[in-house]
Design an enzyme around this catalytic site. Structure first.
Site, short mmCIF file in Angstrom:
data_model
loop_
_atom_site.label_atom_id
_atom_site.label_comp_id
_atom_site.label_asym_id
_atom_site.label_seq_id
_atom_site.Cartn_x
_atom_site.Cartn_y
_atom_site.Cartn_z
N HIS A 100 0.84 -1.21 0.00
CA HIS A 100 0.00 0.00 0.00
C HIS A 100 0.87 1.25 0.00
CE1 HIS A 100 -2.72 2.96 2.26
NE2 HIS A 100 -3.07 2.97 0.99
N HIS A 119 -1.96 0.82 8.07
CA HIS A 119 -3.39 0.86 7.70
C HIS A 119 -4.01 -0.53 7.71
CE1 HIS A 119 -1.18 4.13 5.49
NE2 HIS A 119 -1.99 4.84 6.27
S1 FES Z 1 1.11 1.06 4.35
FE1 FES Z 1 0.37 -0.91 4.81
S2 FES Z 1 -1.76 -0.73 4.75
FE2 FES Z 1 -1.05 1.26 4.30
#
Ligand code: FES
Length: 171
Positions: A100, A119
């Site tokens: 992500h 997140h």
């Molecule tokens: S950086 Fe891992 S869920 Fe956003």
């Protein structure tokens, strides 16, 4: 064909023939030939990262591949898994930068998954690094392994999937 048009035709042909000869001399005449296969790709390094017999079930071991800036972990799952190597087909490895936003992942022994604290994305090492929950939309890049049965060494040999934040796995 009139004399005038014949003269123009011969003149134009001569210009074209001269231009063609000039291009052949510079090598541009071969510009349409295909490039040799693999000319624009770099080979992954083959790096010994662990002994299969030295890994414990559910205890991941960190390493860097294909360069020092890329953080990975190798893990013995304790049961055969897709893509697993080693005597029991249960050893896999992944990039541990979240797909992500690149946060570091940690392994949860109870859930047997890699989790992101930023997140809360979750990835399954027993399913080729599949993203199972959270903000991420891509699976974890897999580090492809080979096991040398002669001396029990596990080698990292390639990456399947793009490491977070990169345009190319090999910098
Ligand atoms: S950086 Fe891992 S869920 Fe956003």
């Amino acid at each position: 064909m009139t004399d005038l048009s014949r003269r123009r035709f011969l003149k134009a042909s001569g210009v074209a023939a001269t231009a063609g000869a000039a291009l052949m001399g510079t090598g541009f005449a071969n510009a349409q030939e295909p490039s040799p296969p693999g000319a624009t790709t770099l080979p992954y390094p083959r790096e010994g990262i662990a002994k299969a017999g030295g890994l414990k079930v559910d205890v991941p071991m960190p390493f860097n591949y294909p360069d020092p800036e890329s953080f990975c972990q190798i893990i013995k799952t304790g049961r055969p898994v897709p893509g697993g190597v080693g005597p029991d087909g249960d050893i896999v490895a992944f990039s541990t930068q979240c797909t992500h936003n690149g946060c570091p992942l940690s392994y949860d022994k109870v859930a047997r998954t890699f989790k992101c604290g930023c997140h809360f994305s979750i990835f399954d090492p027993e399913m080729r690094g599949q993203m199972v929950d959270g903000q991420a939309t891509e699976n974890l890049p897999r580090i492809l392994l080979e096991h040398d049965t002669k001396d029990d060494t596990l080698y990292a040999v390639a990456v399947e999937g793009l490491i977070y934040g990169r345009q190319c796995n090999l910098l």
